[in-house]
Enzyme design. Structure first.
Site, PDB file in Angstrom:
ATOM      1  CG  ASP A 239      -2.303   0.493   1.001  1.00  0.00           C
ATOM      2  OD1 ASP A 239      -2.455   1.891   0.723  1.00  0.00           O
ATOM      3  OD2 ASP A 239      -3.309  -0.090   0.899  1.00  0.00           O
TER       4      ASP A 239
ATOM      5  CG  HIS B  53      -5.186   3.922   0.745  1.00  0.00           C
ATOM      6  ND1 HIS B  53      -4.869   2.519   0.385  1.00  0.00           N
ATOM      7  CD2 HIS B  53      -6.374   3.915  -0.336  1.00  0.00           C
ATOM      8  CE1 HIS B  53      -5.734   2.066  -0.442  1.00  0.00           C
ATOM      9  NE2 HIS B  53      -6.868   2.696  -0.703  1.00  0.00           N
TER      10      HIS B  53
ATOM     11  CB  SER C  19      -9.285   0.464  -1.175  1.00  0.00           C
ATOM     12  OG  SER C  19      -8.496   0.937  -2.383  1.00  0.00           O
TER      13      SER C  19
END
Length: 530
Positions: free
Chosen positions: A65, A283, A452
């Site tokens: 990621d 994220h 995601s």
């Protein structure tokens, strides 16, 4: 994506910043449909009814990621530590090819500790490559030899031109709206005597006792709040379009010099650094919390898996990840003990797909399960490929792969996230991906949505199964997760990207939503028979 807010506006005056209110129950993805009224994965029910008294074994999960805040209060004790490496001695103590890789590795960092924050999109990189190949007036012989590449070049050029034009149009509009936001905040704040306020407080303003400016601000604020367009969303829009113009579609931008490698050469173990947070860890931190946030500390959120260590493999910048880095990230996670790898990223072009395919095959040979987000373009990925994909360039498909679409906390027609990609062949199953409350850098928390978020929900279930039933192979984990999903094939839903209705079963191979309770039941039965 960001222009959707703007398309709904008929005014230039923006809303004031309103306090974030959760759209649904904070831990809804772990909850049970019958008991709690939201279509979560029945994780709590699995722990309460099936796993009490059972002994778990720690499972390492690779999170490929943007980076992770490994100091987050809710991830303490949940981050992988390479016990065979002596911290910060400048040596590769375990001879794995990486120096001082204590918590993972950063494949988009330089040897001096600097990091790539922004990148071009893959389309921009291909545009540069094909521009050099074809020039302004390519010869017919060249066009015949590279017909497919030239067609891709023309397609990419059109996409970039259209996207840049759109960004140039919307950026100043968002900036104006953001500027007007402060005016609205001030007007309503003066009336309410507070810098922050709720919908109820704004509604309670008595129109008969305020002037026209306040009445207009009230009307605008309420309309914008209803659309979910607050100051944060507007700033995200500004950042989005700025990033597109300055970095993503900028063919002159070349951040790879920071890394100092040859991006056209695979070079495993020859580049990167050990700094796993990076400059934009939002994220990856959010993804990691869904999988592994501490379930026992009464803080923030409960992750799905209670006995897991997150191995951070920083690979995804602002923009598109490179195939080289994805391939090496998968290999690194596999080589260092990860049994499950979460991949919440994707792109429409993959020029070095063969490198990624080889890494996927390597993971399969080492019994490692890969879980991938289907993407957020409300597209049929059986038709429009979303990379990485389980289908190999040379033919055939990976057996150790689960592709995940996003479902909502709502039931009935709104059960599917309107942004989610889908595909009867390419997407295996759906999982919660709307209004997911999880960890954010700086020991903060917030809601996000996307496939995601759906992928790590499934990764968490896979890790839970592997920890309590360690003899299960990657293929068996996949089999259990897909077969035990709650089948809703005949449910009528609004199909992603519009108002058209169709059957939920048309959107994935299983027509199901992942369910931990049913998965644990199946795992108990399967392992008892071994």
């Amino acid at each position: 994506m960001k222009k959707s807010i703007l398309a709904s506006l008929c005014i230039c005056l923006s809303l004031g910043a309103f306090a974030q209110e959760l759209k649904t129950k904070a831990n809804w993805f772990n909850l049970d449909y019958e008991k709690d009224g939201v279509r979560g994965m029945s994780v709590e029910k699995a722990y309460d009814e099936l796993l009490k008294g059972r002994i778990s074994k720690t499972v390492i999960v690779g999170v490929v990621d943007s980076g992770v805040d490994i100091e987050h209060e809710d991830l303490k004790g949940k981050i992988w530590v390479n016990e065979n490496e002596i911290p910060n001695n400048g040596k590769d103590d375990d001879n794995n090819g990486f120096v001082d890789d204590i918590n993972g590795w950063d494949f988009i960092g330089g040897a001096d500790g600097t990091d790539v924050e922004q990148e071009q999109l893959e389309s921009a990189r291909l545009y540069v490559k094909y521009s050099e190949l074809f020039g302004e007036n390519p010869k017919k012989r060249l066009l015949r030899k590279y017909k497919e590449e030239y067609n891709t070049f023309q397609k990419i050029k059109k996409e970039i031109d259209e996207s840049k034009k759109e960004a140039e149009q919307y950026l100043p509009m968002y900036e104006t709206m953001k500027e007007n936001l402060s005016i609205t905040e001030q007007i309503l704040g003066d009336v309410l005597g507070s810098e922050t306020f709720s919908r109820e407080q704004v509604q309670a303003i008595d129109d008969s006792k305020v002037d026209l400016r306040v009445r207009q601000s009230k009307q605008y604020w309420l309309r914008m709040e209803e659309m979910g367009a607050g100051s944060v969303e507007l700033q995200e829009g500004i950042d989005h379009f700025k990033e597109q113009l300055n970095f993503n579609y900028n063919t002159e931008f070349n951040p790879r010099a920071v890394v100092g490698d040859n991006p056209d050469k695979l070079e495993y173990g020859k580049y990167g650094n050990n700094e796993v947070k990076g400059p934009r860890a939002l994220h990856g931190t959010h993804v990691s919390g869904i999988i592994a946030a501490n379930r026992d500390n009464d803080l923030g959120v409960k992750g799905v898996a209670n006995d897991v260590k997150i191995m951070v493999v920083r690979t995804v910048p602002g923009g598109d990840e490179r195939d080289k880095d994805v391939a090496n990230a998968i290999r690194y996670a596999v080589d260092n003990g990860a049994k499950i790898i979460n991949m919440s990223f994707g792109k429409p072009y993959s020029p070095e797909k063969g490198w990624v395919d080889d890494a996927i095959k390597y993971a399969e040979s080492k019994d490692v399960l890969l879980i991938s987000a289907a993407g957020n373009d409300n597209a049929n990925v059986d038709v429009v490929t979303h990379y990485p994909t389980k289908y190999y360039k040379s033919g055939g498909e990976a057996k150790n792969w689960i592709g995940v679409g996003a479902s909502s906390y709502e039931d009935g027609l709104k059960m599917v996230a309107d942004f989610s990609n889908y595909g009867k062949k390419s997407v295996d199953v759906f999982a919660p991906g709307v209004a997911i409350y999880s960890t954010e850098p700086g020991s903060k928390y917030g809601e996000k949505q996307g496939t995601s978020m759906a992928a790590p929900a499934v990764t968490g279930v896979a890790a839970l199964l592997k920890s309590y039933f360690p003899t299960l192979t990657a293929v068996q984990l996949k089999e259990i997760i897909l077969q035990s999903s709650i089948k809703l094939k005949d449910e009528e839903v609004i199909l992603p990207g519009g108002e058209k209705e169709g059957r939920f079963g048309s959107l994935s191979g299983t027509g199901g939503v992942v369910n931990a309770y049913e998965a644990v039941k199946m795992a108990i039965q399967m392992t008892a028979e071994q």
